[in-house]
Enzyme design. Structure first.
Site, short mmCIF file in Angstrom:
data_model
loop_
_atom_site.label_atom_id
_atom_site.label_comp_id
_atom_site.label_asym_id
_atom_site.label_seq_id
_atom_site.Cartn_x
_atom_site.Cartn_y
_atom_site.Cartn_z
N LYS A 59 1.17 -1.05 -0.39
CA LYS A 59 -0.12 -0.19 0.32
C LYS A 59 1.43 0.89 0.29
O LYS A 59 0.49 2.36 -0.63
CB LYS A 59 -0.46 -0.40 0.97
CG LYS A 59 -2.17 -0.99 1.39
CD LYS A 59 -2.61 -1.47 2.14
CE LYS A 59 -3.92 -2.28 2.43
NZ LYS A 59 -3.76 -3.37 3.59
N GLN A 103 -4.97 -1.68 9.27
CA GLN A 103 -4.95 -3.43 8.81
C GLN A 103 -5.11 -4.61 9.69
O GLN A 103 -5.05 -4.36 11.16
CB GLN A 103 -3.19 -3.71 8.80
CG GLN A 103 -3.18 -4.68 7.77
CD GLN A 103 -3.41 -4.95 6.65
OE1 GLN A 103 -3.15 -3.72 5.51
NE2 GLN A 103 -4.22 -5.85 6.15
N ASP A 126 -11.63 2.24 3.95
CA ASP A 126 -12.40 0.40 3.87
C ASP A 126 -13.49 0.48 3.75
O ASP A 126 -13.89 -0.91 3.06
CB ASP A 126 -11.25 -0.36 4.74
CG ASP A 126 -10.32 -0.90 4.61
OD1 ASP A 126 -9.93 -1.06 3.53
OD2 ASP A 126 -9.56 -1.49 5.37
#
Ligand code: NAP
Length: 297
Positions: A59, A103, A126
């Protein structure tokens, strides 16, 4: 993965499609930079899970490529839930931070739902916050979970109008299965969601014009489970031994037995080189969209 050149036209290539999206995001980031805005993503990593470390690294690399600033917060397993929630509060209130990503997985002493709920819906890149999930359900523009968003782009790259098609989604996670169904419903598909308690899954999959597999079981879907000329989106990422006699070498495979189904289907995403590439590209897109919305563009 080696693919018979005669079947190459059936591949929905994640590298090409994500490349196009990444280029679009890069151009938009440049346009924002000219207005004095620098999109910034905060990434929180807790613990030493090797897969999570790889995902976070990937990322970060892509952020650099598209011109998004990334700020990393790394903690060991012992991080207290209250400290994580306090950090999220700080990031929510920091106008220089446009997106917040925790995460997962996180240690079991920290509530995943409390963590998701604490992130400002405007910075929830997200797309997991209940407000964004509710907006998606109501077909209102919102930050949409990256993997289903990327899967939809792949579907639409091979079928412009999917209205009225039968779509079957395997899996019902909040991250993939549920938002995937919602996106397909919003595009006027007739959607069936199957899961581990479903009886006779094959009776559903064999009638699907579009099949999305997100269950995490290697090579689960075989050719007699799919409809002729179906569009197959393989979300699964499973690490398996390369061959029976080899103990140390491994490879990645999807939830669909690629070699078994490719002759029968019209299009299919490979693993690797498919949905996974779209997921990170869509994270960049969500960070861009969040930044634009926060600045009223
Ligand atoms: P998850 O939260 O573990 O959910 C798995 C789902 O599969 C559950 O709904 C489960 O049903 C269902 N399932 C399990 N066994 C089944 C069976 N035998 N028949 C039918 N359904 C079954 O997983 P996830 O986060 O959604 O991820 C799914 C897969 O996608 C994993 O391989 C993951 O690594 C991969 N993934 C890939 C990407 C990407 O970028 N390509 C992103 C995210 C995830 P129940 O609800 O009944 O338990």
């Amino acid at each position: 993965m080696t693919i018979n050149p005669e079947l190459q036209h059936k591949i929905i290539d994640g590298k090409i499609i994500s490349g196009t999206l990444i280029e679009q995001v890069s151009q938009s980031v440049l346009a924002l930079n000219k207005k004095g805005v620098k999109p910034t993503l905060a990434v929180i990593l807790i613990g030493n899970d090797p897969a999570s470390q790889v995902y976070v690294r990937n990322k970060k690399i892509l952020c650099e490529k598209v011109g998004i600033e990334s700020v990393e917060y790394k903690f060991d397993e012992s991080l207290a839930e209250s400290d994580l929630l306090s950090l999220i509060d700080v990031l929510n209130n920091d106008t220089n931070i446009n997106g917040i990503l925790v995460q997962f997985p996180i240690p079991s002493h920290i509530s995943k739902q409390k963590t998701i709920n604490r992130i400002s819906p405007n910075k929830d890149v997200d797309g997991l916050h209940p407000i964004n999930a509710g907006k998606l359900m109501n077909n209102i523009e919102c930050l949409t979970p990256c993997t289903p968003q990327g899967s939809m782009i792949m579907i639409k790259s091979v079928a412009k109008d999917i209205s009225g098609m039968n779509a079957v989604v395997l899996g019902r996670s909040n991250l993939v299965g549920k938002p995937m169904c919602q996106l397909l419903i919003n595009s006027n598909c007739t959607v069936t969601q199957v899961h581990s308690k479903t009886r006779d899954i094959k009776s559903f999959t064999s009638n699907a014009h579009i099949l999305v597999a997100a269950i995490g079981i290697p090579n689960f879907i075989k050719s007699d489970w799919v409809k002729k000329d179906a569009i197959i989106i393989d979300v699964g990422i499973n690490r398996v031994k390369k061959d029976r006699n080899e103990t140390s070498k491994t490879k990645l495979v999807g939830d669909v037995d690629f070699e078994d189904v490719i002759d029968k289907v019209s299009s299919i995403t490979p693993v690797p080189g498919g949905v996974g590439l779209m997921t990170v590209a869509c994270l960049m897109n969500n960070t861009l969209q969040a930044t634009k919305a926060q600045h009223g563009f």
